[in-house]
Design an enzyme around this catalytic site. Sequence first.
Site, PDB file in Angstrom:
ATOM      1  N   ILE A  52       0.869  -1.173   0.000  1.00 18.45           N
ATOM      2  CA  ILE A  52       0.000   0.000   0.000  1.00 18.45           C
ATOM      3  C   ILE A  52       0.908   1.226   0.000  1.00 18.45           C
ATOM      4  O   ILE A  52       2.068   1.148   0.407  1.00 18.45           O
ATOM      5  CB  ILE A  52      -0.989   0.031   1.191  1.00 18.45           C
ATOM      6  CG1 ILE A  52      -0.259  -0.077   2.532  1.00 18.45           C
ATOM      7  CG2 ILE A  52      -2.017  -1.073   1.063  1.00 18.45           C
ATOM      8  CD1 ILE A  52      -1.199   0.005   3.731  1.00 18.45           C
ATOM      9  N   ASP A  53       0.402   2.354  -0.460  1.00 21.21           N
ATOM     10  CA  ASP A  53       1.211   3.551  -0.617  1.00 21.21           C
ATOM     11  C   ASP A  53       1.737   4.067   0.720  1.00 21.21           C
ATOM     12  O   ASP A  53       1.160   3.806   1.780  1.00 21.21           O
ATOM     13  CB  ASP A  53       0.402   4.667  -1.280  1.00 21.21           C
ATOM     14  CG  ASP A  53      -0.079   4.288  -2.672  1.00 21.21           C
ATOM     15  OD1 ASP A  53       0.553   3.416  -3.292  1.00 21.21           O
ATOM     16  OD2 ASP A  53      -1.094   4.859  -3.121  1.00 21.21           O
ATOM     17  N   ARG A  54       2.777   4.841   0.644  1.00 25.43           N
ATOM     18  CA  ARG A  54       3.417   5.410   1.839  1.00 25.43           C
ATOM     19  C   ARG A  54       2.417   6.150   2.730  1.00 25.43           C
ATOM     20  O   ARG A  54       2.437   5.999   3.947  1.00 25.43           O
ATOM     21  CB  ARG A  54       4.533   6.364   1.397  1.00 25.43           C
ATOM     22  CG  ARG A  54       5.185   7.123   2.537  1.00 25.43           C
ATOM     23  CD  ARG A  54       6.290   8.016   2.036  1.00 25.43           C
ATOM     24  NE  ARG A  54       6.926   8.726   3.136  1.00 25.43           N
ATOM     25  CZ  ARG A  54       8.041   9.430   3.006  1.00 25.43           C
ATOM     26  NH1 ARG A  54       8.648   9.535   1.848  1.00 25.43           N
ATOM     27  NH2 ARG A  54       8.563  10.047   4.056  1.00 25.43           N
TER      28      ARG A  54
END
Length: 307
Positions: A138-140
């Site tokens: 998942i994105d930062r």
Amino acid sequence: MDEFVFLITEDMEDERIDRCVSMLIDSLSRSFIQKMIKEGHVRVNGEPVKSSYRVKAEDEVRFCLPEAVEPHIDAENIPLDILYEDQDVIVVNKPKGMVVHPAAGHYSGTLVNALLYHCGQELSGINGVMRPGIVHRIDRDTTGSILVCKNDRAHNCLAAQLKEHSVNRRYHAICYGVLTEDEGTVDKPIGRHPTERKKMAVNEKCGKRAVTHYRVLRRFKKYTYIECVLETGRTHQIRVHMASIGHPLLGDEVYAGGRKSPYKLEGQTLHAKILGFRHPQTEEYLETDAPLPEYFQHLLDILEQES
């Protein structure tokens, strides 16, 4: 060591050498190319140049790409919010701002660094030393559930479930605007943005099929609180799909089309809340529910008051 040799044509004349090389080798970032130029790996007509050098027609550009040296990744004592753990898998509630695995510019402070400390050698090795145990990302700035595998058998099993779209992934998000329909589906292919290589975009020509189902949880004065269910798992899928229908995520600095959030946020309001899968050993359905992070719940309270 890979070597690339180009002859500059008239249509590229007067371009900066760093931009020129990044256009010719689009798999490399411009910042990386600038670093290579500074270290003398790019030569024009046999001579080293600066990134600001303007190419001329008939210039010979020679780029020697050094062999990558895989860095050592250290175990770090970083606290983990563990939602579930057994001998095969671990589900972690990832905080905002944490990168999932090491990459250029992020070799410490990542989820992998924390997992190496917590799990030791009990992580699957299928994705190599840079991404041990990591079966999806998942994105930062996206918070919430992420599944990690402790052995290769579990990794293969969960990777197959992801491929066949049987993993239940439900995200909560806040988007700009008020959605009129209670639910809907975005079925649009996603691929690299044609001109901005670090962005994704709806790409009918080169994209892969991507499907996001959404439903309204709460309407506010200027925003909508939604749940998104992923049928596929493309990079930035929810962010790209919601932006494509005119409702980008609140706080998204990449896909919101220049809209500035009136609230103090660090990136998009997106949380991986529900994660359900068949356990690789028992084959029983297992589901975790990551509570909304404090900032997200606080923002919902503010929006409620303003409506």
